[in-house]
Design a protein around this motif. Structure first.
Motif, PDB file in Angstrom:
ATOM      1  N   ALA A 290       0.817  -1.219   0.000  1.00  0.00           N
ATOM      2  CA  ALA A 290       0.000   0.000   0.000  1.00  0.00           C
ATOM      3  C   ALA A 290       0.849   1.267   0.000  1.00  0.00           C
ATOM      4  N   TYR A 291       2.166   1.125   0.158  1.00  0.00           N
ATOM      5  CA  TYR A 291       3.021   2.296   0.302  1.00  0.00           C
ATOM      6  C   TYR A 291       3.659   2.706  -1.028  1.00  0.00           C
ATOM      7  N   GLN A 292       3.049   2.333  -2.126  1.00  0.00           N
ATOM      8  CA  GLN A 292       3.587   2.639  -3.440  1.00  0.00           C
ATOM      9  C   GLN A 292       2.728   3.707  -4.129  1.00  0.00           C
ATOM     10  N   ALA A 293       3.391   4.590  -4.850  1.00  0.00           N
ATOM     11  CA  ALA A 293       2.645   5.564  -5.640  1.00  0.00           C
ATOM     12  C   ALA A 293       1.893   4.839  -6.749  1.00  0.00           C
ATOM     13  N   ARG A 294       0.678   5.262  -7.004  1.00  0.00           N
ATOM     14  CA  ARG A 294      -0.156   4.627  -8.031  1.00  0.00           C
ATOM     15  C   ARG A 294      -0.453   5.618  -9.130  1.00  0.00           C
TER      16      ARG A 294
END
Length: 301
Positions: A290-294
């Motif tokens: 969840a800690y990734q840029a999308r």
């Protein structure tokens, strides 16, 4: 348990604050040895020194040579002297220094165990500042001129009483530094810095910013943190000192009272820390996916 590990819950740790560096590495080394003796008299098992502990903070100006600060021979002699003191006092020591390397110079941190053996290095990961001075500023941080980016990640070392990992100065501004160490098994964070009062700043504001970054990392990872800094006026620049030890609840529990050489001591409890970590259960509930840029920005209805 590692063969080097002693089954101990409570023990004393120390931040060894240094005032402005002496004229030579051997002279500064003797001051460090005196602080280690004082810490030993107070039953300290792990001691942490400031960033570039053997030398002045030389990265505020362009100098003709870095050799006086990263001398292989002088640093080796200083390391041997500190290792001998560590063995004499059965104390582990974290010793930051300028590490000469065939590729360049690293802003490094050596981890020495209580048998006087060097266990390994951390190299400062995040390098601040510029490569050339800014004529409009009274102080320019020129670490990008002097230092390579650290290439060892955030290692953790078995120092007997605890597993210890380190950060150097600007690294403390990145929450990822603390999390990487905690996930790698660190039971204590060692944070070393040479923090100047920058252009237009004040001593109080600089100290508050340093504490906020360090105590936030300690709280977010439920980890005791030993913070050791340079203090006083060196080459016309004021350094914040304010060495301290932070609890796993993010509270400052001991701090330096002077702007010179000083030993700051606290007893830590690893069982207390382990109970806090169990309560928050970080390892089970981290969600790295969840800690990734999308791509695509914010979705709207």
């Amino acid at each position: 348990m590692s063969p080097n590990r002693t089954p101990q819950d409570r023990f004393n740790v120390a931040a060894l604050q240094l005032g402005p560096a002496s004229a030579t590495i051997p002279e500064t080394t003797e001051r460090i040895v005196a602080l280690l003796a004082e810490a030993a008299a107070r039953q300290v098992k792990i001691a942490v020194l400031p960033e570039l502990a053997l030398t002045p903070y030389f990265a505020t100006e362009i100098r003709p040579s870095v050799e006086p600060f990263a001398s292989v021979a002088l640093n080796a002699a200083a390391m041997a002297r500190v290792c001998a003191a560590a063995k004499e006092h059965a104390m582990s020591v974290v010793l930051p220094h300028a590490e000469a390397h065939p590729a360049g110079v690293y802003n490094a941190m050596a981890f020495i165990d209580a048998q006087g053996q060097a266990r390994g290095l951390f190299r400062k990961v995040h390098i601040p500042g510029q490569t050339t001075p800014d004529p409009e500023k009274e102080i320019t941080i020129l670490e990008k001129h002097y230092f390579l980016e650290g290439d060892l990640g955030f290692p953790v070392f078995d120092l007997g009483a605890a597993q210890v990992g380190g950060m150097i100065c600007y690294d403390r501004r990145f929450p990822e530094s603390y999390r990487a160490l905690m996930q790698a098994g660190a039971e204590l964070f060692a944070v070393s810095y040479n923090t100047p009062v920058m252009n237009g700043g004040t001593l109080d504001k600089a100290r508050a910013a340093s504490r906020l970054a360090i105590c936030g990392g300690a709280f977010a990872n439920a980890t005791y943190t030993i913070a050791a800094g340079k203090a006083g006026v060196e080459s016309g620049v004021t350094y914040i000192g304010d060495s301290f030890i932070c609890s796993p609840e993010g509270e400052v529990i001991a701090t330096a009272e002077t702007m010179g050489d000083e030993v700051v001591v606290v007893e830590v409890s690893l069982s207390h820390q382990a109970a806090l970590r169990a309560r928050w259960d970080f390892a089970a509930n981290l969600r790295p996916q969840a800690y990734q840029a999308r791509p695509g920005g914010v979705s709207r209805r």
